[in-house]
Design a protein around this motif. Structure first.
Motif, short mmCIF file in Angstrom:
data_model
loop_
_atom_site.label_atom_id
_atom_site.label_comp_id
_atom_site.label_asym_id
_atom_site.label_seq_id
_atom_site.Cartn_x
_atom_site.Cartn_y
_atom_site.Cartn_z
N TYR A 15 0.78 -1.41 0.21
CA TYR A 15 -0.49 -0.04 0.09
C TYR A 15 0.88 1.48 -0.06
CZ TYR A 15 -4.74 -1.08 0.45
OH TYR A 15 -6.23 -2.02 0.64
N ILE A 16 1.62 1.10 1.52
CA ILE A 16 2.66 2.12 1.66
C ILE A 16 3.09 2.71 -0.74
CG2 ILE A 16 5.09 3.14 1.87
CD1 ILE A 16 3.96 1.22 4.19
N LEU A 64 3.56 -4.93 7.88
CA LEU A 64 3.89 -4.10 7.65
C LEU A 64 5.56 -4.28 8.05
CD1 LEU A 64 3.18 -0.57 8.91
CD2 LEU A 64 2.91 -1.15 7.10
N ASP A 65 6.45 -3.99 6.95
CA ASP A 65 8.19 -4.62 6.90
C ASP A 65 8.73 -4.30 7.68
OD1 ASP A 65 8.10 -6.70 5.13
OD2 ASP A 65 7.90 -5.37 3.26
N LYS A 66 9.25 -4.50 8.85
CA LYS A 66 10.16 -3.45 9.42
C LYS A 66 11.79 -2.72 8.82
CE LYS A 66 11.18 -2.76 14.22
NZ LYS A 66 9.66 -1.48 14.63
N GLY A 67 12.46 -3.48 8.36
CA GLY A 67 13.88 -2.63 7.95
C GLY A 67 13.52 -3.64 6.04
N ASP A 89 11.75 11.79 -0.10
CA ASP A 89 10.81 11.91 0.67
C ASP A 89 10.01 11.00 0.63
OD1 ASP A 89 10.58 11.30 -1.86
OD2 ASP A 89 8.65 12.59 -2.56
N LEU A 90 10.03 9.86 0.52
CA LEU A 90 9.07 9.07 1.20
C LEU A 90 9.58 8.76 2.54
CD1 LEU A 90 7.67 6.84 0.83
CD2 LEU A 90 8.68 5.20 -0.47
N ARG A 91 11.05 8.66 2.87
CA ARG A 91 11.98 7.82 4.17
C ARG A 91 10.67 8.49 5.08
NH1 ARG A 91 18.29 7.56 2.74
NH2 ARG A 91 18.05 6.06 0.64
N PRO A 92 11.34 9.94 5.00
CA PRO A 92 10.90 10.72 6.53
C PRO A 92 9.13 9.89 6.84
CG PRO A 92 10.28 12.33 5.23
CD PRO A 92 11.30 10.73 4.23
N GLN A 93 8.06 9.35 5.68
CA GLN A 93 6.58 8.89 5.98
C GLN A 93 6.49 8.33 6.05
OE1 GLN A 93 4.57 10.56 2.59
NE2 GLN A 93 6.44 11.29 1.21
N PHE A 94 7.46 7.00 6.65
CA PHE A 94 7.37 5.33 6.98
C PHE A 94 6.92 5.86 8.87
CE2 PHE A 94 10.44 4.14 3.75
CZ PHE A 94 9.93 3.49 3.01
N LEU A 96 5.10 8.08 10.15
CA LEU A 96 3.81 8.80 9.86
C LEU A 96 3.17 7.40 9.81
CD1 LEU A 96 4.65 12.02 8.09
CD2 LEU A 96 4.44 10.97 11.00
N ILE A 97 3.37 6.93 8.85
CA ILE A 97 2.34 5.35 8.35
C ILE A 97 1.70 4.71 8.68
CG2 ILE A 97 2.10 3.49 6.60
CD1 ILE A 97 3.68 5.51 4.97
N ARG A 98 2.59 4.37 9.73
CA ARG A 98 2.10 3.57 10.74
C ARG A 98 1.74 4.56 11.88
NH1 ARG A 98 7.47 2.69 9.47
NH2 ARG A 98 8.08 0.55 8.82
N ASP A 99 1.97 5.44 12.04
CA ASP A 99 1.29 6.30 12.91
C ASP A 99 -0.36 6.43 12.60
OD1 ASP A 99 3.03 7.13 14.61
OD2 ASP A 99 3.47 8.75 14.26
N ALA A 100 -0.35 6.35 10.82
CA ALA A 100 -2.08 6.31 10.61
C ALA A 100 -2.87 4.96 10.63
CB ALA A 100 -1.49 6.55 9.03
N THR A 101 -1.66 4.20 10.96
CA THR A 101 -2.26 2.94 10.61
C THR A 101 -3.35 2.27 12.44
OG1 THR A 101 -0.92 1.75 9.38
CG2 THR A 101 -2.27 0.35 10.65
N ARG A 102 -2.29 3.14 13.03
CA ARG A 102 -3.29 2.66 14.75
C ARG A 102 -4.00 3.87 14.73
NH1 ARG A 102 3.36 2.79 14.96
NH2 ARG A 102 4.13 0.31 15.98
N ALA A 103 -4.34 5.02 14.31
CA ALA A 103 -4.97 6.37 14.40
C ALA A 103 -6.19 5.44 13.83
CB ALA A 103 -4.43 7.09 13.58
N PHE A 104 -6.47 4.79 13.27
CA PHE A 104 -7.55 3.77 12.51
C PHE A 104 -8.19 2.74 13.70
CE2 PHE A 104 -6.73 5.64 8.48
CZ PHE A 104 -8.22 5.54 8.31
#
Length: 952
Positions: A15-16, A64-67, A89-94, A96-104
């Motif tokens: 998805y990412i 998700l993949d951890k590393g 510009d994708l690296r700093p978003q990883f 935040l994507i985890r934050d988005a999942t937990r926000a749900f």
């Protein structure tokens, strides 16, 4: 809740990257890149909505993949070694994507040293053993090894669960049969096939030279990988035998690498993945923090709430806009109640019609939609009209409902003339804005009843000015009402076929019962009003006002008027041409049959391919997935270039057959019996760059420089006493390139009235003759379309290296062109869109795609879009100014009939040609001003004659 537990495991890593490539770069209020985060959030939201409407999950988790490394790298250090690093510009978003999942409030699972696939496999097997069904949300072929029924359930479990997959890209379920269809083997043998064929993405070696088909056949024939490898010594001497013998170690290593680890420790208990709804507070905090105001508004109003406990009764929900661009800084959309079909009124008396007219005058804005008997606005009968002054404040006014025979019962309805007489002051009032969706159609329908609707707005055109080329929220980037409603309002309108049926059982709209007709027709006006309320403010926010108000909106009535005028065609001349074409087609057919030694259906790609490549033995035949040879234009041109006379004849046959069916036959059928003229329909949103497109019939694809094209144009004629005048911009795209790329040599040549292709030939090749001028002309236009060395080589008939040398020389002589290309691509990659000189945006969501074909296709289009789009804007500006200027010159009787790319066609008395030519030339030459002052003159070529052909 379903009786059986159903676990959904979402492959979040896939998805990412889909989200990252789907949207242009975006930043949140703090300046952090969030394009992928926004895309991921909307995709997760959409998944939740879709599953909520279906027989969805009882339990769900995102994996998700951890590393970037796992235990497989210990086994094979080169594993995934050729994968590029994530974009900066994708690296700093990883995180935040985890934050988005937990926000749900969804479990977000990842483990060091393990890949997401291994965790998915372990959870899937564990849940299936518990008797749960499992759906893996992914399209990853490795995970297809898991599909099937669990045959060994846990102790005490009566029956094991089943595992399948959901490919959200294709909205398709993948089960055992789909795996067999894809791989030729059942899921349990997919790993063996993968071990033989390898995987370049993950750098799994496999056996060199063995592809998917060979691998599938080997496993299917020998039962498993060991059987296939063991069979090699007994094979006859062949490349395959050598490869199997030499590559056995790599295949066995690859089998270990593709094997999913199914016994991982489970970080979160499966029972803890239960879905109990999405608490709004953490999700709201996340959306607010990152400026996702459109999503926040959806959460606040309850639209598409990503919750298994969402009430799906539309009457109990409110609707707000889905995000249109991912712009977190946009103002929240207006709150609107959900569509309520029961609130609509069927207006059957003059008293109620007067009420709605009064209400519309008071509102100052009214959405208008017509219902008719056909799609052709010039022949359709008016069946009814719908109005809307606000959300759910909508009505339908039936005018011609009832059975088709004289004895059928007619429902109560206002007499058509009386209703239109009452509506005319409203529809023509300057004090009330009339909104439509593709309102050009309604303008033409109502104009035939003596009503000149004005002023107008068009939600389709507003959408195009904002989002041309953009694919949004997993929905396509079209501008039709249904698509816009689903995208922006979260509402699916009633389908036409649900009201009128399909096929032989279809009925005209006038025979639809009034209650059904009212729900359908009034909804159209209601949705149009809502879309206008939502989209129109975005023009100012996103810089679309200039192009919409100065170019697109004023063009709508101009084009509608041209459609109503139509153009006369010579039926007898067309019939004669059709006969000549038929005779010529028959002659070519006989020559083809004589050359091939058999008769066959030339129009059948299958039969033609078999004749060319199987019977005649021409080289280079390639079969597609359907199993038949490709015989497209490129293939036939290649064969013709290699001396295959049959291919040349087939190309001639195809051209004549197409011209006969598309023009000489179709134009006769298209003659309007009431006017005796052909009325094409122009689409103002048909091309992403803003060019008009023509349909029913298409008058823009008639060959320009061929004798056959001239013959077809000869059939377009003026009425007795008149002539046709054709005014054509001369090399406008090259002129614009000279201005936009700042190329002194080209600017000087145009200013001096030189032959631009001769000047280019002189600059490029040092001499000018017929050959070098022709080559220069090809290069001039090809470069502006971002052509590759291979593409130019094909056009010029040279080797790729020579073509590259020509491109290099071109850039050396005209460095401004290369600078323009680089600057344009850099800008589009950064912003996601190109822009014309007048501010028209064209979006390229795949400009940064990792898929090379997608990326290069977007780059070629992006290079040309500002030039072609500016050209389209200029001729549109000329069209808008043309009739008022002619009227001021006392030439209002001159009629503008057609627009074909860079050309305008007029009909006028022969005695007015000289005076009109001067006005037309002046309008076209100065159309860019005062908004844009060009550094090159716009040349206009004008000709006239009794026919369109004679005017050239």
């Amino acid at each position: 809740m379903t009786a059986r537990n159903h676990l959904y495991l979402v492959d979040g890593s896939a998805y990412i990257f889909r989200a990252y490539h789907r949207l242009p770069p975006l930043t949140d209020p703090e300046g952090t890149p969030v394009g992928a985060v926004y895309g991921y959030t909307t995709m997760l939201w959409k998944l939740a909505e879709d599953l909520d409407k279906a027989d969805g999950p009882t339990h769900l988790a995102v994996i998700l993949d951890k590393g970037s490394t796992s235990f497989r790298n210990d086994i094979y250090p080169e594993y995934k070694a050729n994968r590029p690093e994530p974009p900066e510009d994708l690296r700093p978003q990883f995180p935040l994507i985890r934050d988005a999942t937990r926000a749900f409030s969804l479990p977000c699972i990842e483990e060091e040293g393990l890949e997401a696939d291994d965790l998915i496999a372990s959870y899937a097997r564990a849940a299936a053993r518990k008797g749960w069904d499992v759906t893996i949300v992914s399209s990853d072929k490795d995970l297809m090894q898991l599909i099937g029924k669990c045959e060994e359930p846990d102790e005490g479990v009566a029956e094991g669960g089943a595992i399948d997959m959901l490919d959200t890209m294709k909205n398709a379920r993948i089960g055992r049969e789909e795996v067999i269809e894809k791989f030729g083997v059942p899921p349990e043998l997919v790993g063996d096939v993968l071990a033989l064929m390898g995987d370049s993405v993950d750098n799994i070696p496999g056996i060199y030279g063995i592809g998917p088909k060979t691998a599938s056949k080997l496993i299917a024939d020998h039962g498993d990988l060991a059987g296939a490898l063991d069979s090699a010594p007994e094979m006859k001497k062949s490349k395959l035998k050598e490869r199997l013998l030499e590559g056995r170690d790599m295949a066995e290593l690859s089998r270990v690498l593709v094997q999913l680890k199914e016994d991982c420790a489970l970080p979160i208990a499966i029972d803890d993945m239960k879905l109990d709804g999405v608490p709004p507070e953490p999700l709201a905090a996340f959306l607010e923090k990152h400026g996702f105001t459109s999503l926040l508004k959806r959460l606040e109003t309850g639209t598409g709430s990503p919750s298994r406990t969402t009430d799906l009764n539309p009457a109990k929900q409110t609707t707000a806009a889905a995000p249109a661009s991912g712009d977190g800084n946009r103002q929240p959309p207006p709150e609107m109640p959900a569509v309520d079909h029961d609130a609509y009124e069927c207006v059957q008396t003059m008293e109620r019609l007067e009420h709605w007219i009064t209400q519309s005058f008071a509102a100052r804005i009214v959405a208008v939609d017509t219902e008719t008997s056909a799609l052709d606005a010039m022949q359709a009968d008016l069946t009814g009209i719908s109005l809307a002054t606000g959300p759910n404040a909508a009505c339908y006014i039936p005018l011609a409902h009832g059975g088709s025979d004289m004895f059928s019962e007619k429902p109560e309805q206002i007499e058509t003339k009386a209703a239109l007489a009452a509506l005319k002051p409203l529809l023509e009032s300057d004090a009330v804005l009339k909104i439509g969706q593709n309102i050009k159609y309604d303008l033409n329908v109502l104009a035939r009843h003596g009503i000149a609707v004005a002023p107008i707005d068009d939600t389709m055109i507003v959408s195009f000015a904002l989002d041309a080329g953009r694919s949004l929220d997993g929905i396509g980037g079209g501008h039709g009402m249904d698509e816009l409603s689903e995208r922006h309002l979260g509402h699916t309108p009633i389908p036409f076929k649900e009201v009128c049926g399909t096929g032989k059982k279809a009925i005209p709209f006038g025979e639809v019962q009034l209650d059904k007709a009212t729900r359908y027709a009034a909804e159209d006006a209601d949705v149009t009003w809502r879309l206008h309320r939502l989209l129109k403010p975005r023009l100012a926010e996103e810089g679309g006002t200039r192009i919409y108000e100065r170019v697109d909106r004023p063009l709508i009535p101009v084009v509608a008027g041209m459609e109503r005028l139509g153009i006369k065609v010579d039926r007898a001349g067309l019939a004669k041409l059709s006969e000549e074409f038929a005779a010529e087609i028959a002659r070519i057919e006989s020559e083809i049959f004589a050359a091939t030694g058999e008769e066959f259906t030339i129009g059948s790609p299958k039969q033609l391919g078999e004749v060319l490549f199987d019977k005649l033995g021409y080289k280079g035949g390639r079969k597609g997935k359907s199993g038949q040879y490709s015989t497209d234009q490129t293939v036939l041109e290649r064969l013709a270039g290699e001396g295959a006379e049959v291919a040349t004849k087939v190309l001639e046959w195809r051209q004549l057959a197409k011209l006969k069916s598309t023009y000489t036959d179709a134009l006769q059928a298209a003659i309007n019996p009431a006017t005796g003229r052909v009325h094409t329909s122009y689409s103002l949103v048909g091309a992403q760059t803003g060019r008009l497109s023509s349909t029913d019939p298409n008058l823009q694809n008639i060959p320009i420089r061929t004798e056959i094209g001239r013959q077809i144009r000869e059939a377009f004629v003026a009425e007795k006493g008149n002539v046709l005048l054709a005014a054509d911009y001369s090399q406008i795209e090259l002129r614009l390139a000279a201005h936009m790329a700042d190329v002194p040599q080209l600017r000087e040549a145009f200013a001096a009235g030189e032959d631009i292709h001769a000047r280019t030939a002189q600059e490029m090749f040092g001499t000018v003759d017929r050959d070098t001028r022709a080559r220069a002309k090809t290069v001039n236009f090809a470069i502006l379309y971002g052509i590759s060395r291979w593409g130019l080589a094909g056009r010029l008939g040279v080797e790729p290296d020579e073509a590259q040398a020509i491109i290099d020389t071109y850039f050396q002589r005209f460095p401004g062109i290369q600078n323009y290309i680089h600057a344009t691509l850099e800008s589009v990659r950064a912003r996601g869109y190109s822009e014309t000189l007048f501010g028209r945006k064209t979006w390229f969501p795949r400009i940064n795609s990792k898929n090379q074909a997608e990326r290069q296709g977007s780059e070629r289009a992006a290079i040309n879009a500002p030039i072609q789009g500016t050209s389209a804007d200029i001729i549109k500006r000329a069209m808008v100014r043309m009739m008022p200027t002619l009227e001021n010159a006392k030439l209002g009787h001159v009629q503008m009939l057609l627009q074909v790319h860079d050309e305008l066609v007029f009909e006028l008395p022969e005695g007015d040609v000289e005076a009109a030519s001067k006005v037309i030339e002046d309008v076209m030459a100065s159309a860019a001003e005062p908004a844009v002052k060009l550094t090159v003159p716009l040349g206009v070529d004008i000709g006239s004659g009794r026919s369109w052909g004679a005017a050239h």
